[in-house]
Enzyme design. Structure first.
Site, short mmCIF file in Angstrom:
data_model
loop_
_atom_site.label_atom_id
_atom_site.label_comp_id
_atom_site.label_asym_id
_atom_site.label_seq_id
_atom_site.Cartn_x
_atom_site.Cartn_y
_atom_site.Cartn_z
N ASN A 85 -1.33 -8.48 1.24
CA ASN A 85 0.10 -8.76 1.24
C ASN A 85 0.90 -7.59 1.80
OD1 ASN A 85 0.30 -11.40 0.26
ND2 ASN A 85 0.09 -10.74 -1.87
N GLU A 133 -3.97 -13.88 -7.91
CA GLU A 133 -5.14 -13.91 -7.05
C GLU A 133 -6.41 -14.25 -7.81
OE1 GLU A 133 -4.13 -9.49 -7.09
OE2 GLU A 133 -3.41 -11.17 -8.30
#
Length: 211
Positions: free
Chosen positions: A90, A125
C-alpha cells in the site's frame, strides 16, 4: 446505500445519511428503506471488496459449525492466512493497487480450498478458512496448496500498473478435545501464524500445543 467499514449508510437527496452498525444484530428494519434491505443483508455476510464472507458471518457461524463437528465426533481445522508485507504494498504502490492485490489473492485462495471449506475476510490483510472434517495433515495440504497458488504468479494491477509479487503466511490449527471454545481454536491458529511469520513468511505452520 453504501458500506463504509462496519456501517451501512442509507438516505436520499433530501435527507441526512444514517449510519447503521452492521455488527449489531438488533437493527430495526424500519430504519432501512425496503430497496436497501437486500443490500444490508448481503453486506452483513459478504465482504464488498473480496467477495469472501465477512468476519461477522464467521463469528456467528463458527461456534455452531464446531458444535456440530464435535457432536459427530469429527475433526475440523482453521486456517488463518496473512498477506505478507501488505502495508509495504500500500505504501509503495498506493491503496488502489493494494485493493487489487487483496482481491486477486482472495480469488486464488478461494479457488484453492475444498468445496466444503469456507473463506472469510477476517481483517485488513487476514483471511480465515474453516475446514470441516479436516485433520492436521489434510489442513496442511490445503494450506500449502494455497501458498503455492498465491505465490506462483505476481499480481497484475492493470495497464501500466505495477506487477506485484505476493506471498501468504498461514497458521493452521485443528480442533482438539482440550479446546473448550471457538476462541481456543482461533488462538491456536493465531499462534501458528506468528510462528509462520517468524520463520520467514511464505509458509504454513501447524499449531502444536506445548506440554
Amino acid at each position: 446505500a453504501a458500506v463504509f467499514g462496519d456501517k451501512l449508510y442509507v438516505g436520499n437527496m433530501n435527507s441526512e445519511m444514517q449510519g447503521i452498525d452492521l455488527k449489531k444484530k438488533d437493527v430495526k428494519w424500519s430504519y432501512v428503506p425496503k430497496r436497501a434491505q437486500p443490500f444490508y443483508s448481503s453486506a452483513a455476510v459478504t465482504d464488498i471488496l473480496t467477495g469472501l464472507f465477512t468476519k461477522r458471518h464467521l463469528l456467528e457461524r463458527a461456534p455452531v459449525l464446531l458444535a456440530q463437528v464435535r457432536a459427530r465426533g469429527e475433526r475440523a481445522s482453521l486456517l488463518l492466512a496473512y498477506l505478507d508485507h501488505f502495508k509495504r504494498i500500500n505504501d509503495t504502490h498506493g491503496h488502489p493497487a493494494g485493493d487489487k492485490v487483496l482481491k486477486e489473492v482472495s480469488r486464488r485462495l478461494a479457488a484453492s480450498i475444498r468445496g466444503s471449506d469456507t473463506a472469510y475476510r477476517f481483517g485488513g490483510e487476514e483471511i480465515a478458512c474453516l475446514l470441516p472434517s479436516a485433520t492436521g495433515s489434510v489442513a496442511m495440504r490445503v494450506a500449502n496448496r494455497i501458498c503455492r497458488e498465491v505465490a506462483a504468479t505476481p499480481v497484475e494491477t492493470g495497464p501500466g500498473g505495477p506487477v506485484i509479487p505476493v506471498t501468504l503466511s498461514i497458521g493452521v490449527a485443528v480442533l482438539s478435545p482440550e479446546m473448550t471454545s471457538w476462541g481456543d481454536l482461533l488462538s491456536a491458529a493465531d499462534q501458528a501464524l506468528y510462528q509462520a511469520k517468524s520463520a520467514g513468511r511464505d509458509r504454513a505452520v501447524l499449531f502444536h500445543e506445548r506440554r
